[in-house]
Design an enzyme around this catalytic site. Structure first.
Site, PDB file in Angstrom:
ATOM      1  CD  GLU A 198      -3.140  -1.029   2.076  1.00 32.51           C
ATOM      2  OE1 GLU A 198      -2.953  -0.393   3.135  1.00 32.51           O
ATOM      3  OE2 GLU A 198      -4.206  -1.623   1.837  1.00 32.51           O
ATOM      4  CD  GLU A 388      -3.812  -6.127   2.519  1.00 34.27           C
ATOM      5  OE1 GLU A 388      -4.680  -5.459   3.118  1.00 34.27           O
ATOM      6  OE2 GLU A 388      -2.598  -5.918   2.621  1.00 34.27           O
TER       7      GLU A 388
HETATM    8  C1  BG6 Z   1      -4.436  -2.903   4.680  1.00 29.39           C
HETATM    9  C2  BG6 Z   1      -3.130  -3.342   5.213  1.00 29.39           C
HETATM   10  O1  BG6 Z   1      -4.428  -1.545   4.800  1.00 29.39           O
HETATM   11  O2  BG6 Z   1      -5.610  -3.209   5.328  1.00 29.39           O
HETATM   12  C3  BG6 Z   1      -3.210  -4.421   6.269  1.00 29.39           C
HETATM   13  O3  BG6 Z   1      -2.238  -3.719   4.195  1.00 29.39           O
HETATM   14  C4  BG6 Z   1      -4.410  -4.168   7.148  1.00 29.39           C
HETATM   15  O4  BG6 Z   1      -1.994  -4.432   6.963  1.00 29.39           O
HETATM   16  C5  BG6 Z   1      -5.657  -4.254   6.280  1.00 29.39           C
HETATM   17  O5  BG6 Z   1      -4.498  -5.035   8.227  1.00 29.39           O
HETATM   18  C6  BG6 Z   1      -6.968  -4.125   7.024  1.00 29.39           C
HETATM   19  O6  BG6 Z   1      -6.973  -2.988   7.820  1.00 29.39           O
HETATM   20  P1  BG6 Z   1      -7.262  -3.081   9.368  1.00 29.39           P
HETATM   21  O7  BG6 Z   1      -7.137  -1.710   9.866  1.00 29.39           O
HETATM   22  O8  BG6 Z   1      -8.649  -3.630   9.493  1.00 29.39           O
HETATM   23  O9  BG6 Z   1      -6.264  -4.011   9.922  1.00 29.39           O
END
Ligand code: BG6
Length: 490
Positions: A198, A388
């Site tokens: 990211e 993701e």
């Molecule tokens: C992304 C990141 O921003 O979102 C992860 O690459 C992160 O590291 C994921 O965990 C989800 O966000 P959060 O705040 O729910 O953990």
């Protein structure tokens, strides 16, 4: 009939600092996440330090240390990343569960400070190097292809404190050394790499505190990014030289946005928001040069970048092989006054009346994923991966130990259908790794109870629990999805 190619890389994703724990074992040095407290959806995580006279203090993320202070672990605070979900010690058990689901790939990251505890050493920490070798061998034993993020928000703390982090051009060399160690040590074990997780967050989520000098903040952010672009481009070149079969990608936080109204001013503002928040980084990483609109973005904040001729050559020679991104939600962009807002980390802005929101304020928008895939494939024509995607939600363990998570299954089902439609429309999508395939410490809030996993971990937000793993309903569902290559989504 589903449209997923037969060798589609189904799997899941985590990051070292959010799962490993063992924060100070086997020679690992600390990173900023190790001095970051837990938080909630309404209370931000804090960074702890001792000032020059030894008095304790806290910072919000993104704020700089006061003169003479140093980061410190303080009594009275809980630091959830110290324990993670203990994957450092339990990776064999976790990989067996991933294999049981039929994972083709597992996206994970290498903790920089496990290999280079301070970050500026000449030689890596042997214990760290050997740990990841065993990890990759174990994945291969389970027929799971590693997909490795080199940097996932975890610059060694020493580099932050003593060099000023990514503001300092020297970080390019430190990162390059780290990346070279990864490519050479794990040659043959790893073929898929992502240089920076990211990377666009640096300019996408800038919050300027009251009274602060916005231009100064943007000057730093754009310069930090320039250093990361050059570091990434150098890593791509080295990765290809070490093993020409390496596939190396950029990784963008893909929060798709729409204009909130059909007012042309909103439509234009949304386009500019895409440039500022989504395209700026990938244009450089995929095309090898700064886009025309970059000068306009810099002018907005009087930014003057230090860019050398050699940097420009590196950018041109270090373009990525694939475009990867995270996708959780969409947001709205408007020039009008917003009365109905949504909160939660990453999701500040106007509420979209056509969408539902999670308990953490994130919009459920599978169509946005299709929109994003088709738009970005058309722009770069590079293979894509969704690395993701997932739903952070509360889970309840029933008396018999079962965990029913139909909401999570629904979330995935609709996003998988959206990917299928994008593939049918010509997008070359080669993989999908759901976020937090096993429960992880939330990056945004530091909570465990914001659970993403197919696999439940018995641990709470204070670190209490057995750390035992158990299968949620979604575990069995995803297993079926993978076995049928995306055909059986029932
Ligand atoms: C992304 C990141 O921003 O979102 C992860 O690459 C992160 O590291 C994921 O965990 C989800 O966000 P959060 O705040 O729910 O953990």
């Amino acid at each position: 009939m589903s449209h997923f190619p037969k060798d589609f890389l189904w799997g899941g994703a985590t990051a070292a600092n959010q799962v490993e724990g063992a924060w100070n074992e086997d020679g690992r040095g600390p990173a900023l996440t190790d001095v970051t407290t837990g938080g909630t959806v309404n209370t931000p995580r804090l960074i702890t330090y001792l000032d020059k006279d030894g008095n304790p203090g806290t910072l919000s993320r993104g704020q700089s240390l006061p003169e003479g202070a140093h980061y410190a672990v303080l009594d009275g605070y809980y630091y959830p990343n110290h324990l993670g979900v203990d994957e450092y010690h339990r990776y064999k058990e976790d990989f067996a569960l991933f294999a049981e689901m039929g994972f083709k790939t597992y996206r994970m990251s290498i903790s920089w400070s496990r290999l280079f505890p301070r970050g500026d050493e000449n030689e890596p920490n042997k214990a760290g190097v050997e740990h990841y070798r065993k990890v990759f061998e174990e994945l291969r034993k389970n027929n799971i292809e590693p997909l490795v993020t080199i940097w996932h928000f975890d610059t060694p703390m020493y580099l932050e404190e003593h060099y000023g982090g990514w503001n300092n051009r020297q970080l390019i060399d430190f990162y390059t050394k780290f990346a070279t160690t990864c490519f050479t040590e794990y040659k043959g074990l790893v073929h898929y790499w992502l240089t920076f997780n990211e990377i666009n967050n640096t300019v996408s989520f800038v919050q300027v505190p009251e009274g602060a000098d916005a231009d100064k903040i943007y000057q730093e952010r754009y310069q930090q990014l320039h250093h990361q672009f050059v570091a990434s481009a150098k890593a791509v070149q080295i990765g290809h030289a070490v093993d020409p079969s390496n596939m190396i990608g950029c990784m963008i936080c893909g929060v798709a946005t729409y204009p909130a109204t059909c007012d042309p001013a909103d439509v234009l503002e949304n386009r500019h928001s895409w440039e500022r928040k989504l395209l700026y980084c990938s244009d450089v990483q995929c095309r090898g040069y700064y886009p025309t609109y970059a000068q306009r973005l810099w002018n907005e904040h009087n930014v003057q970048l230090d860019i050398t001729d050699e940097d420009l050559i590196d950018l041109a020679n270090g373009t990525v092989d694939m475009y990867t991104f995270s996708y959780y939600m969409s947001n709205l962009v408007t020039t009008h006054k917003v009365t109905d807002t949504v909160g939660g980390n990453f999701s500040l802005g106007a509420r979209n009346e056509y969408l539902q929101y999670s308990d953490w304020g994130w919009a459920f928008d599978p169509t946005g994923l299709q929109y994003y895939l088709e738009t970005l494939y058309d722009r770069y024509e590079l293979p894509m991966m969704v690395v993701e995607n997932g739903l952070g939600a509360y889970d309840t363990v029933e008396e018999d130990g079962s965990i029913h998570d139909p909401f999570r299954i629904d979330y995935y089902r609709e996003h998988i259908k959206a990917m299928d439609r994008a593939i049918a429309n010509g997008v070359e999508l080669i993989g999908y790794t759901t976020w937090g395939c096993i429960d992880v410490v939330s990056a945004g809030t530091g909570e465990i109870r914001k659970r993403y996993g197919f696999i439940y971990v018995d641990v709470d937000d204070e670190g209490n629990g057995t750390l035992n793993r158990s299968r949620k309903d979604s575990f069995y569902w995803y297993k079926k999805v993978i076995a049928s290559n995306g055909e059986d989504l029932a």
